[in-house]
Design a protein around this motif. Structure first.
Motif, mmCIF file in Angstrom:
data_model
loop_
_atom_site.group_PDB
_atom_site.id
_atom_site.type_symbol
_atom_site.label_atom_id
_atom_site.label_comp_id
_atom_site.label_asym_id
_atom_site.label_seq_id
_atom_site.Cartn_x
_atom_site.Cartn_y
_atom_site.Cartn_z
ATOM 1 N N GLU A 1 27.715 62.121 87.246
ATOM 2 C CA GLU A 1 27.893 61.020 86.309
ATOM 3 C C GLU A 1 27.619 61.488 84.875
ATOM 4 N N LEU A 2 26.619 62.339 84.759
ATOM 5 C CA LEU A 2 26.275 62.874 83.444
ATOM 6 C C LEU A 2 27.449 63.705 82.897
ATOM 7 N N ASP A 3 28.025 64.536 83.776
ATOM 8 C CA ASP A 3 29.180 65.342 83.365
ATOM 9 C C ASP A 3 30.336 64.446 82.916
ATOM 10 N N ALA A 4 30.588 63.404 83.713
ATOM 11 C CA ALA A 4 31.691 62.492 83.380
ATOM 12 C C ALA A 4 31.429 61.802 82.039
ATOM 13 N N THR A 5 30.172 61.449 81.810
ATOM 14 C CA THR A 5 29.814 60.784 80.555
ATOM 15 C C THR A 5 30.057 61.712 79.369
ATOM 16 N N VAL A 6 29.704 62.979 79.541
ATOM 17 C CA VAL A 6 29.938 63.962 78.478
ATOM 18 C C VAL A 6 31.430 63.999 78.131
ATOM 19 N N GLU A 7 32.252 64.043 79.161
ATOM 20 C CA GLU A 7 33.708 64.079 78.927
ATOM 21 C C GLU A 7 34.177 62.832 78.173
#
Ligand SMILES: Nc1nc2c(ncn2[C@@H]2O[C@H](COP(=O)(O)OP(=O)(O)OP(=O)(O)O)[C@@H](O)[C@H]2O)c(=O)[nH]1
Ligand SMILES: [Mg+2]
Length: 319
Positions: free
Chosen positions: A291-297
């Protein structure tokens, strides 16, 4: 079969060193048994006087702590031999394994009634202070009169360790130039007694004078801060330092300040534990990393600001 927590705690109460060491390992490893251990020992926690030692690397903290331990063991109050425990916290990287071993070796020559434990500050979920506090509680229940906690003071760790201690001793040395800087930078915040160790080296007197002038500028300097010069390797000044710490404790007790201090420490401890727990809940859960990765994107695609993202994530937890 391994011993149960109850058996180990029974051993601890008999002052069995092996059981004590096993319990400390469980606390250090943040094992699931920690909650059980805490409630089993809580009636016996609070008797030991906890002295924190901090200062730059190599200032002589371990040598000093070992000398003090010897002093108190041999010079027990009320005719009884005092029990001293030492916890050496190494807040640096895993590469300092050698230094840690050095500590162990240097200290094993001490009296057998001194319990010594080195611990590395690696991968602690609850932070170093929570673990150190837990280890100190076990050693308190073990029957320690004096609990000496050593940590390198180079950043935030000394503030955290100060929150585990009844009094904080800052150890500085002449001739290195960093002592005064460190004192100005943050050690002053936690210093209650200052030691100028390696007083056999040039510049000890001027360092004492410099410290005095810095101490004098403190906003709440109603009581003068004790400054003690020592040569730990030659056992010089150890009696005076011991006396200074004892007097500090007497003052704290008679003015009700020890209780205040311990309440303040407890507040900080609860806050730390809650924060650590929340961090684990939020970032340790399944899918949190993705989720953190997706948020960064999302943020990089300008679909969300970091502020909005943090609001969204927090709202999932606060209802
Ligand atoms: N000349 C002199 N050397 C000292 C004195 N006290 C300690 N030392 C030496 O300084 C070195 C570092 O001492 P330690 O006691 O390991 O210092 P420390 O602050 O525990 O070091 P870290 O835990 O690695 O930060 C050792 O070689 C000691 O023998 C002293 O009073 N005078
Ligand atoms: Mg040391």
């Amino acid at each position: 079969m391994s011993d149960t927590v109850d058996e180990l705690v029974a051993g601890l109460f008999r002052s069995d060193a092996r059981a004590t060491a096993r319990l400390i390992t469980l606390v250090e490893d943040e094992a699931p048994e920690v909650a059980r251990i805490q409630s089993a020992i809580r009636d016996r926690v609070g008797r030991a006087y906890r002295v924190g030692f901090t200062g730059p690397p190599g200032a002589g903290k371990s040598t000093l702590v070992a000398a003090l331990a010897k002093h108190w063991v041999n010079d027990g109050e009320s005719g009884r031999v005092a029990r001293v425990s030492i916890v050496a916290v190494d807040p640096t990287s895993p590469f300092t394994g050698g230094a840690l071993l050095g500590d162990r070796v240097r200290m094993t020559s001490l009296d057998p009634s001194v319990f010594i434990r080195s611990m590395a500050n690696r991968g602690r979920l609850g932070g170093i202070a929570a673990t150190t506090d837990g280890v100190c509680d076990v050693l308190d229940a073990y029957g320690s009169d004096w609990l000496l906690v050593e940590t390198v003071g180079v950043g935030q760790s000394e503030v955290e360790i100060a929150e585990c201690a009844d009094v904080t001793v800052v150890v500085l040395t002449p001739g290195t130039g960093d002592s005064v800087q460190l004192l100005k930078a943050g050690l002053m915040e936690v210093a209650e007694i200052v030691v100028v160790n390696k007083a056999d080296r040039p510049g000890a007197d001027s360092l004492v004078a410099e410290i005095q002038s810095i101490v004098g500028m403190r906003p709440h300097s109603d009581v003068p801060m004790p400054i003690v010069s020592t040569v730990a390797t030659e056992n010089k000044g150890i009696d005076e330092l011991a006396k200074t710490i004892e007097e500090y404790r007497t003052q704290q007790v008679s003015r009700g300040l020890l209780e205040t201090r311990r309440k303040r420490n407890l507040r900080a401890k609860i806050q730390r534990l809650v924060e650590a727990r929340l961090r684990r809940e939020i970032w340790g859960g399944k899918g949190a990393s993705e989720e953190l990765d997706a948020t960064v994107e999302c943020i990089l695609r300008k679909e969300e600001t970091p502020w909005d993202a943090s609001e969204r994530i927090v709202k999932k937890w606060i209802r």
